[in-house]
Design an enzyme around this catalytic site. Sequence first.
Site, PDB file in Angstrom:
ATOM      1  N   ASP A 295     -12.051   0.631  -2.484  1.00 55.89           N
ATOM      2  CA  ASP A 295     -11.542   0.625  -1.108  1.00 55.89           C
ATOM      3  C   ASP A 295     -11.595   1.987  -0.432  1.00 55.89           C
ATOM      4  OD1 ASP A 295     -10.989  -2.057  -1.591  1.00 55.89           O
ATOM      5  OD2 ASP A 295      -8.977  -1.608  -2.320  1.00 55.89           O
TER       6      ASP A 295
ATOM      7  N   LYS B  83     -16.385   2.104   1.732  1.00 53.62           N
ATOM      8  CA  LYS B  83     -17.818   1.959   1.470  1.00 53.62           C
ATOM      9  C   LYS B  83     -18.483   1.081   2.521  1.00 53.62           C
ATOM     10  CE  LYS B  83     -16.774   0.342  -2.607  1.00 53.62           C
ATOM     11  NZ  LYS B  83     -15.335   0.584  -2.674  1.00 53.62           N
TER      12      LYS B  83
ATOM     13  N   GLY C  88     -14.270  -6.205  -1.325  1.00 53.25           N
ATOM     14  CA  GLY C  88     -13.962  -6.536   0.058  1.00 53.25           C
ATOM     15  C   GLY C  88     -14.360  -5.319   0.874  1.00 53.25           C
ATOM     16  N   HIS C  89     -15.502  -5.389   1.531  1.00 52.77           N
ATOM     17  CA  HIS C  89     -16.029  -4.237   2.261  1.00 52.77           C
ATOM     18  C   HIS C  89     -15.894  -4.485   3.764  1.00 52.77           C
ATOM     19  CE1 HIS C  89     -18.689  -2.913  -1.396  1.00 52.77           C
ATOM     20  NE2 HIS C  89     -17.402  -2.974  -1.669  1.00 52.77           N
TER      21      HIS C  89
ATOM     22  N   GLN D 240     -16.385  -1.573  -5.857  1.00 50.54           N
ATOM     23  CA  GLN D 240     -15.301  -0.981  -6.647  1.00 50.54           C
ATOM     24  C   GLN D 240     -15.428   0.550  -6.628  1.00 50.54           C
ATOM     25  OE1 GLN D 240     -17.057  -3.939  -8.310  1.00 50.54           O
ATOM     26  NE2 GLN D 240     -15.638  -4.869  -6.904  1.00 50.54           N
TER      27      GLN D 240
HETATM   28  P1  GDP Z   1     -14.376  -0.629   0.789  1.00 48.30           P
HETATM   29  O1  GDP Z   1     -13.992  -1.672  -0.192  1.00 48.30           O
HETATM   30  O2  GDP Z   1     -14.670   0.686   0.145  1.00 48.30           O
HETATM   31  O3  GDP Z   1     -15.472  -1.047   1.719  1.00 48.30           O
HETATM   32  O4  GDP Z   1     -13.084  -0.367   1.685  1.00 48.30           O
HETATM   33  P2  GDP Z   1     -12.146  -1.513   2.328  1.00 48.30           P
HETATM   34  O5  GDP Z   1     -12.861  -2.136   3.465  1.00 48.30           O
HETATM   35  O6  GDP Z   1     -11.588  -2.397   1.294  1.00 48.30           O
HETATM   36  O7  GDP Z   1     -10.927  -0.634   2.816  1.00 48.30           O
HETATM   37  C1  GDP Z   1     -11.097   0.422   3.702  1.00 48.30           C
HETATM   38  C2  GDP Z   1     -10.224   0.186   4.947  1.00 48.30           C
HETATM   39  O8  GDP Z   1     -10.146   1.367   5.690  1.00 48.30           O
HETATM   40  C3  GDP Z   1     -10.796  -0.846   5.880  1.00 48.30           C
HETATM   41  O9  GDP Z   1      -9.751  -1.499   6.545  1.00 48.30           O
HETATM   42  C4  GDP Z   1     -11.609   0.001   6.856  1.00 48.30           C
HETATM   43  O10 GDP Z   1     -11.763  -0.638   8.114  1.00 48.30           O
HETATM   44  C5  GDP Z   1     -10.737   1.203   6.959  1.00 48.30           C
HETATM   45  N1  GDP Z   1     -11.410   2.482   7.203  1.00 48.30           N
HETATM   46  C6  GDP Z   1     -12.622   2.917   6.769  1.00 48.30           C
HETATM   47  N2  GDP Z   1     -12.805   4.215   7.086  1.00 48.30           N
HETATM   48  C7  GDP Z   1     -11.677   4.595   7.751  1.00 48.30           C
HETATM   49  C8  GDP Z   1     -11.232   5.834   8.316  1.00 48.30           C
HETATM   50  O11 GDP Z   1     -11.909   6.851   8.266  1.00 48.30           O
HETATM   51  N3  GDP Z   1      -9.989   5.833   8.887  1.00 48.30           N
HETATM   52  C9  GDP Z   1      -9.210   4.729   8.930  1.00 48.30           C
HETATM   53  N4  GDP Z   1      -8.013   4.846   9.524  1.00 48.30           N
HETATM   54  N5  GDP Z   1      -9.582   3.564   8.392  1.00 48.30           N
HETATM   55  C10 GDP Z   1     -10.803   3.496   7.818  1.00 48.30           C
HETATM   56  P1  IMO Z   2     -14.063  -2.813  -3.403  1.00 47.23           P
HETATM   57  O1  IMO Z   2     -15.546  -2.996  -3.605  1.00 47.23           O
HETATM   58  C1  IMO Z   2     -10.196  -2.182  -5.276  1.00 47.23           C
HETATM   59  C2  IMO Z   2      -9.560  -4.039  -9.191  1.00 47.23           C
HETATM   60  C3  IMO Z   2      -8.547  -5.142  -9.273  1.00 47.23           C
HETATM   61  C4  IMO Z   2      -8.049  -4.933 -10.691  1.00 47.23           C
HETATM   62  C5  IMO Z   2      -9.333  -4.557 -11.429  1.00 47.23           C
HETATM   63  C6  IMO Z   2     -10.014  -5.717 -12.121  1.00 47.23           C
HETATM   64  O2  IMO Z   2     -13.536  -3.514  -2.204  1.00 47.23           O
HETATM   65  O3  IMO Z   2     -13.710  -1.369  -3.459  1.00 47.23           O
HETATM   66  P2  IMO Z   2     -11.454  -7.746 -11.260  1.00 47.23           P
HETATM   67  O4  IMO Z   2     -11.126  -8.844 -10.287  1.00 47.23           O
HETATM   68  O5  IMO Z   2     -12.619  -6.907 -10.861  1.00 47.23           O
HETATM   69  O6  IMO Z   2     -11.565  -8.225 -12.663  1.00 47.23           O
HETATM   70  O7  IMO Z   2     -10.153  -6.792 -11.238  1.00 47.23           O
HETATM   71  O8  IMO Z   2     -10.195  -4.015 -10.453  1.00 47.23           O
HETATM   72  N1  IMO Z   2     -10.615  -4.242  -8.166  1.00 47.23           N
HETATM   73  C7  IMO Z   2     -10.681  -3.583  -7.003  1.00 47.23           C
HETATM   74  N2  IMO Z   2      -9.834  -2.689  -6.464  1.00 47.23           N
HETATM   75  N3  IMO Z   2     -11.334  -2.500  -4.627  1.00 47.23           N
HETATM   76  C8  IMO Z   2     -12.207  -3.364  -5.178  1.00 47.23           C
HETATM   77  O9  IMO Z   2     -13.417  -3.599  -4.649  1.00 47.23           O
HETATM   78  C9  IMO Z   2     -11.876  -3.987  -6.400  1.00 47.23           C
HETATM   79  N4  IMO Z   2     -12.481  -4.895  -7.186  1.00 47.23           N
HETATM   80  C10 IMO Z   2     -11.708  -5.026  -8.275  1.00 47.23           C
HETATM   81  O10 IMO Z   2      -7.514  -4.969  -8.337  1.00 47.23           O
HETATM   82  O11 IMO Z   2      -7.194  -3.841 -10.747  1.00 47.23           O
HETATM   83 MG    MG Z   3     -12.455  -3.027  -0.540  1.00 41.21          MG
END
Ligand code: GDP
Ligand code: IMO
Ligand code: MG
Length: 431
Positions: free
Chosen positions: A13, A16, A40-41, A225
Amino acid sequence: MPALSVFGAQWGDEGKGKLIDLLAREADVVVRYQGGPNAGHTVVVGHEKYVLHLIPSGILNPATVNLIGNGVAVDPMKLLEEIDGLRARGVRVDGGNLRLSALAHVIFEHHRVIDGLSERWRGEGRIGTTGRGIGPCYADKAARVGLRVCDLLEPDLCRSRLRAALAEKNALIERVHGEKPLELDAQLDRYVAIGERLRPFVADAGAEARAAHRAKKRILFEGAQGAMLDIDAGTYPFVTSSNTGANGIAAGACFPPRWVDRVVGIAKAYTTRVGEGPFPTELSDATGERIRKQGNEYGSTTGRPRRCGWFDAVAVRYALDLSGADGWIVTNLDVLTGFPEVSAAVRYRIGSGEVRDWPAQLPSIDAARPVYQSHPGWTEDLTGVRRYEDLPAAARSYVEFLEREVGAPILMISVGPERDQVIQRGRIQPT
Ligand code: GDP
Ligand code: IMO
Ligand code: MG
């Protein structure tokens, strides 16, 4: 010609999705090589927010081809849901811009069920998985009893292999976990039908990636991840079941490792983690709560509140080192506005000694106490800043402090969820 790897350098998270979408403007092909619908991107474009789970984050760029590599655990029902959801919002998704590896392993309903039951069985020792069937699917792959996308396209083969797999899985569900077995015929019919819907997307994704490289196309590898969740190098057993950094590309995309010529990690200006497991800089106090609130830190896949804490230079230094990163991108710097002080762990204290290197094994990680260095905060809103020199002096000083402590250049700074909310600082793209 250029192949760029962009991966998460914390516990997932890191932002990415946002950055891959942005960088995909300069890529011909975007490739996912590991993980599955546990990811979840998030991509924000104007008022529209998209959360991608299996489809690469290049899909919103009309000219980009998106490959789902052999190393991805594919839940075909989730994939079709995602395709339908994007199409309903006017996004083009077809066999021309989305290609699914025939060799990717399939997540079935029994994998999701067993993921949940195993977590229940582990009780206090649970991993806190996303419940998407990731671990059980990769376990079957390693045990050589899994089914692949190509198997779904052969109805007779699919039926016989799935029947054999389910006989064993149902025994486990029923006799070990005491739950109702899955209904065999319904499962067989469902997955055979799904195979037909997937057919237009199925490809030899590895051969396509290699051919694209030979044709001098620009390829972007999208990690899911984060490095600290890597099955080999992460906080095992509190990890996911794949190799999450640049280390996963060769096997997960059938792409020669020596063809990847630039590697960039992503880390937030603080740290978050979902699920169980060690997290040295976690703050279980009002400061942690404030980071969660200001950063809106709730899981994109499960909605769970994310655990929050200060930046951990020990972990990020390790993560970048593992993948041989050329530099990194810091995200969510805007979230730290308003804190009187911002801190980062620069070393750990373990027992009576101090270490600068990640301890790698669980009892030591659990025993590690962060040694913080704090820094004056800033009150200005950063979300409108586009040039480095326009950042408040305290924010710049914090960025330079992170850069020094991590020991790798910060190439870009993200100051908001939208595509254009970035400050360019160095070269990300390969030459
Ligand atoms: P990912 O899994 O690495 O793609 O990240 P996620 O989407 O799960 O979580 C990142 C969250 O931060 C999302 O809600 C994005 O919309 C948000 N986000 C990404 N870059 C920034 C930033 O620079 N500032 C803020 N405030 N939010 C951001
Ligand atoms: P993105 O790509 C954050 C974590 C789960 C748990 C561990 C194992 O959005 O960054 P799993 O379901 O993979 O067997 O769970 O890994 N986990 C993540 N945490 N971002 C993710 O993906 C994750 N995918 C798995 O919360 O701790
Ligand atoms: Mg994510």
